[in-house]
Design a protein around this motif. Structure first.
Motif, PDB file in Angstrom:
ATOM      1  N   TYR A  97      71.737  80.808 104.522  1.00 49.11           N
ATOM      2  CA  TYR A  97      72.705  81.734 103.925  1.00 49.11           C
ATOM      3  C   TYR A  97      73.521  81.038 102.835  1.00 49.11           C
ATOM      4  O   TYR A  97      73.800  81.614 101.779  1.00 49.11           O
ATOM      5  CB  TYR A  97      73.641  82.287 105.000  1.00 49.11           C
ATOM      6  N   VAL A 105      78.278  84.948  98.290  1.00 52.59           N
ATOM      7  CA  VAL A 105      79.430  85.437  99.042  1.00 52.59           C
ATOM      8  C   VAL A 105      79.734  84.512 100.212  1.00 52.59           C
ATOM      9  O   VAL A 105      80.893  84.136 100.456  1.00 52.59           O
ATOM     10  CB  VAL A 105      79.173  86.871  99.547  1.00 52.59           C
ATOM     11  N   VAL A 106      78.678  84.113 100.946  1.00 51.00           N
ATOM     12  CA  VAL A 106      78.882  83.211 102.093  1.00 51.00           C
ATOM     13  C   VAL A 106      79.420  81.865 101.622  1.00 51.00           C
ATOM     14  O   VAL A 106      80.309  81.283 102.239  1.00 51.00           O
ATOM     15  CB  VAL A 106      77.565  83.033 102.874  1.00 51.00           C
ATOM     16  N   VAL A 111      84.546  86.931 110.208  1.00 49.23           N
ATOM     17  CA  VAL A 111      84.113  87.157 108.831  1.00 49.23           C
ATOM     18  C   VAL A 111      82.689  86.666 108.619  1.00 49.23           C
ATOM     19  O   VAL A 111      81.844  87.365 108.028  1.00 49.23           O
ATOM     20  CB  VAL A 111      85.080  86.457 107.853  1.00 49.23           C
ATOM     21  N   LEU A 112      82.389  85.450 109.086  1.00 50.88           N
ATOM     22  CA  LEU A 112      81.035  84.909 108.909  1.00 50.88           C
ATOM     23  C   LEU A 112      80.025  85.677 109.758  1.00 50.88           C
ATOM     24  O   LEU A 112      78.852  85.796 109.376  1.00 50.88           O
ATOM     25  CB  LEU A 112      81.010  83.425 109.276  1.00 50.88           C
ATOM     26  N   LEU A 128      83.049  82.215 100.848  1.00 53.28           N
ATOM     27  CA  LEU A 128      83.824  82.332 102.078  1.00 53.28           C
ATOM     28  C   LEU A 128      84.017  80.979 102.752  1.00 53.28           C
ATOM     29  O   LEU A 128      85.104  80.674 103.266  1.00 53.28           O
ATOM     30  CB  LEU A 128      83.131  83.306 103.042  1.00 53.28           C
ATOM     31  N   LEU A 144      80.017  88.798 110.186  1.00 50.68           N
ATOM     32  CA  LEU A 144      79.672  90.002 109.431  1.00 50.68           C
ATOM     33  C   LEU A 144      78.853  89.680 108.182  1.00 50.68           C
ATOM     34  O   LEU A 144      77.954  90.440 107.810  1.00 50.68           O
ATOM     35  CB  LEU A 144      80.953  90.747 109.020  1.00 50.68           C
ATOM     36  N   SER A 145      79.165  88.546 107.521  1.00 50.88           N
ATOM     37  CA  SER A 145      78.483  88.222 106.261  1.00 50.88           C
ATOM     38  C   SER A 145      77.223  87.377 106.453  1.00 50.88           C
ATOM     39  O   SER A 145      76.373  87.343 105.573  1.00 50.88           O
ATOM     40  CB  SER A 145      79.454  87.479 105.333  1.00 50.88           C
ATOM     41  N   ALA A 146      77.119  86.695 107.576  1.00 43.46           N
ATOM     42  CA  ALA A 146      75.925  85.887 107.863  1.00 43.46           C
ATOM     43  C   ALA A 146      75.481  86.167 109.294  1.00 43.46           C
ATOM     44  O   ALA A 146      75.399  85.257 110.131  1.00 43.46           O
ATOM     45  CB  ALA A 146      76.223  84.404 107.656  1.00 43.46           C
ATOM     46  N   SER A 147      75.227  87.424 109.564  1.00 37.13           N
ATOM     47  CA  SER A 147      74.960  87.867 110.936  1.00 37.13           C
ATOM     48  C   SER A 147      73.729  87.209 111.538  1.00 37.13           C
ATOM     49  O   SER A 147      73.662  86.996 112.746  1.00 37.13           O
ATOM     50  CB  SER A 147      74.809  89.392 110.972  1.00 37.13           C
ATOM     51  N   SER A 182      73.201  82.920  99.491  1.00 37.99           N
ATOM     52  CA  SER A 182      74.245  83.931  99.373  1.00 37.99           C
ATOM     53  C   SER A 182      75.496  83.339  98.732  1.00 37.99           C
ATOM     54  O   SER A 182      76.137  82.453  99.307  1.00 37.99           O
ATOM     55  CB  SER A 182      74.590  84.513 100.753  1.00 37.99           C
TER      56      SER A 182
END
Length: 404
Positions: free
Chosen positions: A328, A334-335, A306-307, A338, A309-312, A332
């Motif tokens: 991030y 969202v991060v 998951v991370l 999460l 994808l969201s904090a590539s 972010s």
């Protein structure tokens, strides 16, 4: 009517609950904790107790738990009357000198330790007074303040004697709890003696001291402890290896104490006998460790996916860059959500595995190893009035010393 109670066939204790049923209940409860800001835990605690009680049958008749979530919530709100002024004191101390902070926090720690004993006794009173068997209610008399003072005094002696007075303390506290416990109009008694605990305790105490000394020596000689007292990776490994046999000694002693102390409980002519085996306790903790490790591994894999994808950017080139990841977190939402959600999942997984493999496992061990002789004599017990106090378990819940 109780003639020949000594020769009658002992009755068994049967537990019929399953881990699957409890697991489903816990998942639903944990899912509702977040939207209710944790308030649903009072309802979850109530449902857990009804699960344990209703699936436990003595001589064919199940226990009944009559407490409800509102009572637990009200008790917790009453406990806040103690903690809100305490938090104000902590804030005030934080603005004072270092000496005042140390003295204030030390005094607060002593007060809280004393209150733990009071809270444990009141919580036990609450649970017993909401427990029925064959329509007759259990209860606990005595004074929670007297128990707290007794427990506090013993723990001071424990520190002074490096734990050597523990058998005397354990028997004294067991006796106080059970000689002030009732089933209807019949009072419990306790026949335990410190002599039954002395041999296993002092053997385990001596072996633990030897293992601790050897572990400290090995950590120092292997370079695990620096000249300044800092512990490095080697030291942590050596201490972990030493902690394992000490932990096994603790479980060995606990199996002996619980077996001998519970088997010293009497209710008139009725006598309780419980056998808890050391290997069963070890197996219980082994299952817990395997289950927790498996859940944490699954959470770690899912978290990295998951991370990733969201904090590539923090996982570029197949490596993890903490500096980029913290960027991030700051930029972010969202991060950040999460990460917080992942943290809650870690805590929830630990709580759930503890309940499923330690809480439930221990309850099943006690039920499996328990028999009651002279149970026919309990047919003459008469009911007493209900204890309607609400604040009994609030302080224990606030101090996190409750049970089931």
């Amino acid at each position: 009517m109780v003639f020949g109670a000594e020769t009658e066939q002992p009755v068994s204790v049967v537990f019929t609950g399953t881990r699957k049923e409890l697991g489903g209940m816990l998942l639903r409860g944990y899912a509702l904790l977040i939207p209710t800001i944790g308030l649903y835990r009072f309802w979850l605690t109530t449902w857990k107790r009804r699960f344990y009680w209703s699936h436990t049958a003595i001589d064919g008749d199940s226990l009944e738990y009559t407490g409800n979530a509102v009572q637990l919530l009200m008790g917790f709100l009453m406990a806040l009357a103690i903690f809100i002024p305490l938090y104000g004191l902590f804030f005030y101390l934080s603005t004072q000198s270092t000496d005042a902070v140390l003295a204030g926090y030390g005094g607060a720690a002593v007060m809280l330790w004393f209150l733990v004993g009071y809270a444990i006794y009141r919580a036990r009173d609450f649970r017993l007074s909401r427990t029925l068997w064959r329509g007759i209610r259990f209860d606990q008399a005595g004074s929670a303040w007297a128990y707290a003072l007794r427990r506090f005094g013993w723990t001071v002696l424990m520190g002074i004697t490096l734990g050597l007075v523990y058998p005397f303390m354990a028997v004294n506290l067991w006796r106080y709890r059970y000689t002030h416990s009732w089933f209807g109009d019949r009072q419990f008694s306790f026949t335990g003696s410190w002599k039954s605990l002395a041999a296993p305790y002092y053997v385990c105490w001596l072996l633990s001291a030897v293992i601790g000394g050897v572990t400290l020596g090995m950590a120092s000689s292997s370079g695990g402890i620096s000249a300044s007292g800092q512990i490095n990776e080697i030291g942590y490994f050596v201490f972990a290896c030493g902690a394992l046999p000490i932990g096994l000694l603790v479980l060995f002693y606990q199996s002996r104490e619980w077996t001998r102390m519970w088997s010293a409980v009497r209710l008139g002519q009725a006598a309780l006998t419980i056998k808890i085996r050391f290997r069963d306790l070890v197996g219980q903790y082994a299952l817990f460790s395997l289950a927790l490790g498996g859940v944490y591994l699954a959470l770690a894999i899912g978290g990295f996916i998951v991370l990733g994808l969201s904090a590539s950017g923090a996982f570029a080139d197949g490596s993890f860059d903490p500096a980029v990841f913290f960027q991030y977190l700051r930029s972010s939402f969202v991060v950040l959500v999460l990460v917080v959600f992942g943290y809650l999942l870690i805590l929830g997984a630990f709580a759930m595995m503890s309940e499923l493999f330690l809480g439930l496992g221990f309850w099943k061990l006690v039920a499996k190893g328990a028999t009651i002789s002279g149970a026919t004599s309990l047919r003459t017990v008469h009911a007493r009035g209900e204890d309607i106090a609400l604040g009994g378990e609030g302080l224990a819940d606030a101090l996190n010393v409750g049970a089931y």
